[in-house]
Design an enzyme around this catalytic site. Structure first.
Site, PDB file in Angstrom:
ATOM      1  N   SER A  18       0.830  -1.218   0.000  1.00 59.06           N
ATOM      2  CA  SER A  18       0.000   0.000   0.000  1.00 59.06           C
ATOM      3  C   SER A  18       0.862   1.265   0.000  1.00 59.06           C
ATOM      4  O   SER A  18       0.501   2.273  -0.620  1.00 59.06           O
ATOM      5  CB  SER A  18      -0.985   0.008   1.170  1.00 59.06           C
ATOM      6  N   ARG A  72      23.117 -14.255   2.416  1.00 62.70           N
ATOM      7  CA  ARG A  72      22.719 -12.857   2.229  1.00 62.70           C
ATOM      8  C   ARG A  72      23.490 -12.179   1.111  1.00 62.70           C
ATOM      9  O   ARG A  72      22.942 -11.372   0.362  1.00 62.70           O
ATOM     10  CB  ARG A  72      22.997 -12.069   3.516  1.00 62.70           C
ATOM     11  N   ARG A  80      13.316  -7.519   4.633  1.00 64.70           N
ATOM     12  CA  ARG A  80      14.618  -8.181   4.749  1.00 64.70           C
ATOM     13  C   ARG A  80      15.622  -7.185   5.314  1.00 64.70           C
ATOM     14  O   ARG A  80      15.624  -6.011   4.915  1.00 64.70           O
ATOM     15  CB  ARG A  80      15.141  -8.655   3.377  1.00 64.70           C
ATOM     16  N   HIS A 131       9.165   3.341   8.504  1.00 63.31           N
ATOM     17  CA  HIS A 131       9.118   2.449   9.664  1.00 63.31           C
ATOM     18  C   HIS A 131       7.940   2.858  10.547  1.00 63.31           C
ATOM     19  O   HIS A 131       7.745   4.046  10.807  1.00 63.31           O
ATOM     20  CB  HIS A 131      10.434   2.554  10.437  1.00 63.31           C
ATOM     21  N   THR A 174      20.887   3.507   6.548  1.00 58.88           N
ATOM     22  CA  THR A 174      22.321   3.324   6.772  1.00 58.88           C
ATOM     23  C   THR A 174      22.531   1.870   7.194  1.00 58.88           C
ATOM     24  O   THR A 174      21.575   1.095   7.252  1.00 58.88           O
ATOM     25  CB  THR A 174      22.831   4.279   7.872  1.00 58.88           C
ATOM     26  N   ASP A 211      17.021   0.495  10.974  1.00 57.69           N
ATOM     27  CA  ASP A 211      16.049   1.532  11.344  1.00 57.69           C
ATOM     28  C   ASP A 211      16.714   2.736  12.009  1.00 57.69           C
ATOM     29  O   ASP A 211      16.184   3.329  12.937  1.00 57.69           O
ATOM     30  CB  ASP A 211      14.940   0.948  12.240  1.00 57.69           C
ATOM     31  N   GLU A 256       1.036   6.932   6.973  1.00 55.49           N
ATOM     32  CA  GLU A 256       2.209   6.515   6.199  1.00 55.49           C
ATOM     33  C   GLU A 256       2.055   6.941   4.740  1.00 55.49           C
ATOM     34  O   GLU A 256       2.996   7.424   4.106  1.00 55.49           O
ATOM     35  CB  GLU A 256       2.391   4.997   6.277  1.00 55.49           C
TER      36      GLU A 256
HETATM   37  C1  GAR Z   1       3.915  -0.628   6.742  1.00 52.91           C
HETATM   38  O1  GAR Z   1       3.200  -0.396   7.929  1.00 52.91           O
HETATM   39  C2  GAR Z   1       5.380  -0.260   6.946  1.00 52.91           C
HETATM   40  O2  GAR Z   1       5.570   0.854   7.772  1.00 52.91           O
HETATM   41  C3  GAR Z   1       5.897  -1.510   7.597  1.00 52.91           C
HETATM   42  O3  GAR Z   1       5.274  -2.562   6.926  1.00 52.91           O
HETATM   43  C4  GAR Z   1       3.996  -2.124   6.444  1.00 52.91           C
HETATM   44  C5  GAR Z   1       3.929  -2.415   4.963  1.00 52.91           C
HETATM   45  O4  GAR Z   1       2.648  -2.181   4.451  1.00 52.91           O
HETATM   46  N1  GAR Z   1       7.321  -1.584   7.484  1.00 52.91           N
HETATM   47  C6  GAR Z   1       8.103  -2.183   8.370  1.00 52.91           C
HETATM   48  O5  GAR Z   1       7.684  -2.728   9.371  1.00 52.91           O
HETATM   49  C7  GAR Z   1       9.579  -2.125   8.040  1.00 52.91           C
HETATM   50  N2  GAR Z   1      10.365  -2.696   9.089  1.00 52.91           N
HETATM   51  P1  GAR Z   1       2.442  -2.041   2.881  1.00 52.91           P
HETATM   52  O6  GAR Z   1       3.086  -3.268   2.236  1.00 52.91           O
HETATM   53  O7  GAR Z   1       0.950  -2.042   2.718  1.00 52.91           O
HETATM   54  O8  GAR Z   1       3.082  -0.761   2.426  1.00 52.91           O
END
Ligand code: GAR
Length: 196
Positions: A13, A65, A91, A109, A141, A145, A174
């Site tokens: 999304s 990795r 990842r 994040h 970086t 996070d 977001e």
């Molecule tokens: C979002 O809430 C994003 O902030 C989080 O995953 C979700 C993805 O939703 N990201 C993390 O947790 C990164 N560590 P989306 O696939 O619908 O954009």
């Protein structure tokens, strides 16, 4: 025009919000969506948006990795991106990879960083009794996070909130924050965005 690659692992999304924002006088355009999961729901959304899609399935590399990131790098370079947006990309990337894109890679994040790096951010905010929760866009970086904060959106935690209600209420923030940051960033402006 800046070329933007968007990396996803799931529903995508945030990828959709970014892609839909890059129109008109926006200084960037989406050039590829890359998923590490062939089943990610966001891949179908990218197709609907007419954005080229690539899959680099991390499971095929059996925890190697460096091999995964080598193919990810090759795949990205094929599309010559100027900016990489991690959008729900789940990842962890090594320092060797992040240093290749230093100053060109963003992440969103779901917490008010520096609070709650890593996973389960909504549950951790509730456990700590936080009055506010939110999301952060930052430059990527080597440290997870971490990296310079480019924007934050904040919302109140309400009585009765659960990790799911927080996640659902945060997602539209977001979708507002990430495009607002990218628009500035693509012009070379790193002034942090504050929402609301
Ligand atoms: C979002 O809430 C994003 O902030 C989080 O995953 C979700 C993805 O939703 N990201 C993390 O947790 C990164 N560590 P989306 O696939 O619908 O954009």
């Amino acid at each position: 025009m800046k070329r933007v690659a968007i990396l996803i692992s799931g529903g995508g999304s945030n990828m959709v919000a970014l892609a839909q924002s890059m129109i008109g006088d926006h200084p960037a355009r989406p050039v590829v969506v890359v998923s590490n999961d062939p089943d990610a729901g966001g891949l179908a959304k990218a197709e609907q948006l007419g954005i080229p899609r690539e899959v680099v399935d991390h499971r095929e590399f059996h925890k190697d990795r460096n091999a995964f990131e080598g193919v990810l790098h090759q795949t990205l370079e094929h599309h010559a991106p100027d900016i990489i947006c991690l959008a729900g990309f789940m990842r962890i990337l090594t320092g060797a990879f992040t240093s290749r894109y230093e100053g060109r890679m963003l992440n969103i994040h779901p917490s008010l960083l520096p609070k709650y790096k890593g996973l389960h951010t909504h549950a951790r905010a509730l456990e700590n009794g936080d009055a506010d929760h939110g999301c952060t866009v930052h430059e990527v970086t080597a440290a997870l996070d971490d990296g310079p904060i480019l924007g934050q959106a904040r919302m109140a935690v309400k009585a009765g909130d659960t990790p799911d209600t927080l996640a659902a209420r945060l997602l539209p923030l977001e979708h507002a924050l990430y495009p607002a940051v990218l628009r500035r960033y693509a012009r070379g402006d790193r002034t942090p965005v504050k929402l609301p």
